[in-house]
Design a protein around this motif. Structure first.
Motif, PDB file in Angstrom:
ATOM      1  N   HIS A  17      -7.858 -29.877 -85.374  1.00 13.04           N
ATOM      2  CA  HIS A  17      -7.507 -30.674 -84.202  1.00 13.04           C
ATOM      3  C   HIS A  17      -6.177 -30.279 -83.584  1.00 13.04           C
ATOM      4  O   HIS A  17      -5.798 -30.816 -82.558  1.00 13.04           O
ATOM      5  CB  HIS A  17      -7.466 -32.156 -84.574  1.00 13.04           C
ATOM      6  CG  HIS A  17      -8.717 -32.617 -85.226  1.00 13.04           C
ATOM      7  ND1 HIS A  17      -9.917 -32.698 -84.563  1.00 13.04           N
ATOM      8  CD2 HIS A  17      -8.974 -32.963 -86.502  1.00 13.04           C
ATOM      9  CE1 HIS A  17     -10.855 -33.101 -85.387  1.00 13.04           C
ATOM     10  NE2 HIS A  17     -10.314 -33.270 -86.572  1.00 13.04           N
ATOM     11  N   LEU A  18      -5.448 -29.354 -84.187  1.00 14.83           N
ATOM     12  CA  LEU A  18      -4.130 -29.024 -83.671  1.00 14.83           C
ATOM     13  C   LEU A  18      -4.198 -28.270 -82.349  1.00 14.83           C
ATOM     14  O   LEU A  18      -5.224 -27.715 -81.981  1.00 14.83           O
ATOM     15  CB  LEU A  18      -3.308 -28.227 -84.694  1.00 14.83           C
ATOM     16  CG  LEU A  18      -3.781 -26.853 -85.139  1.00 14.83           C
ATOM     17  CD1 LEU A  18      -3.326 -25.771 -84.193  1.00 14.83           C
ATOM     18  CD2 LEU A  18      -3.238 -26.579 -86.514  1.00 14.83           C
ATOM     19  N   ALA A  19      -3.090 -28.278 -81.637  1.00 15.45           N
ATOM     20  CA  ALA A  19      -3.008 -27.623 -80.336  1.00 15.45           C
ATOM     21  C   ALA A  19      -2.653 -26.148 -80.511  1.00 15.45           C
ATOM     22  O   ALA A  19      -1.693 -25.819 -81.198  1.00 15.45           O
ATOM     23  CB  ALA A  19      -1.946 -28.310 -79.486  1.00 15.45           C
ATOM     24  N   CYS A  20      -3.449 -25.283 -79.912  1.00 15.37           N
ATOM     25  CA  CYS A  20      -3.161 -23.846 -79.947  1.00 15.37           C
ATOM     26  C   CYS A  20      -3.937 -23.153 -78.833  1.00 15.37           C
ATOM     27  O   CYS A  20      -4.813 -23.743 -78.217  1.00 15.37           O
ATOM     28  CB  CYS A  20      -3.507 -23.240 -81.298  1.00 15.37           C
ATOM     29  SG  CYS A  20      -5.245 -23.317 -81.740  1.00 15.37           S
ATOM     30  N   ASP A  21      -3.606 -21.892 -78.603  1.00 11.43           N
ATOM     31  CA  ASP A  21      -4.336 -21.146 -77.579  1.00 11.43           C
ATOM     32  C   ASP A  21      -5.647 -20.602 -78.158  1.00 11.43           C
ATOM     33  O   ASP A  21      -5.882 -20.649 -79.365  1.00 11.43           O
ATOM     34  CB  ASP A  21      -3.478 -20.036 -76.985  1.00 11.43           C
ATOM     35  CG  ASP A  21      -3.066 -18.991 -78.000  1.00 11.43           C
ATOM     36  OD1 ASP A  21      -3.638 -18.933 -79.102  1.00 11.43           O
ATOM     37  OD2 ASP A  21      -2.146 -18.215 -77.693  1.00 11.43           O
ATOM     38  N   ALA A  22      -6.479 -20.082 -77.293  1.00 11.41           N
ATOM     39  CA  ALA A  22      -7.805 -19.613 -77.710  1.00 11.41           C
ATOM     40  C   ALA A  22      -7.728 -18.474 -78.719  1.00 11.41           C
ATOM     41  O   ALA A  22      -8.549 -18.382 -79.628  1.00 11.41           O
ATOM     42  CB  ALA A  22      -8.605 -19.184 -76.491  1.00 11.41           C
ATOM     43  N   THR A  23      -6.727 -17.622 -78.602  1.00  6.73           N
ATOM     44  CA  THR A  23      -6.576 -16.501 -79.520  1.00  6.73           C
ATOM     45  C   THR A  23      -6.259 -16.982 -80.928  1.00  6.73           C
ATOM     46  O   THR A  23      -6.793 -16.456 -81.902  1.00  6.73           O
ATOM     47  CB  THR A  23      -5.452 -15.566 -79.037  1.00  6.73           C
ATOM     48  OG1 THR A  23      -5.730 -15.179 -77.698  1.00  6.73           O
ATOM     49  CG2 THR A  23      -5.328 -14.337 -79.904  1.00  6.73           C
TER      50      THR A  23
END
Length: 69
Positions: free
Chosen positions: A22-28
């Motif tokens: 569920h954490l926030a990160c970019d697609a990569t």
């Protein structure tokens, strides 16, 4: 592996942590961060942060990162 504490803190909702998938990160980064060891480390950080926040009676975002580390 280094994941910033801010990645598990919702931007506008206090009192909640979002570890694991569920954490926030970019697609990569998402494909790497959704694996089990990374879920463990963010879950561990969330548990420590929650315990420190509860002990102080504060929101998790008020816990200094150095104390979680």
């Amino acid at each position: 592996v280094s994941v910033p504490y801010g990645a598990i803190l919702p931007a506008t909702l206090d009192g909640l942590l979002a570890p694991g998938r569920h954490l926030a990160c970019d697609a990569t980064s998402h494909s790497f961060l959704r694996e089990i060891p990374q879920c463990w480390l963010t879950g561990q950080a969330a548990g420590v942060a929650a315990a420190l926040a509860a002990d102080r009676g504060s929101a998790p975002r008020a816990v200094p990162v150095a104390e979680i580390q």
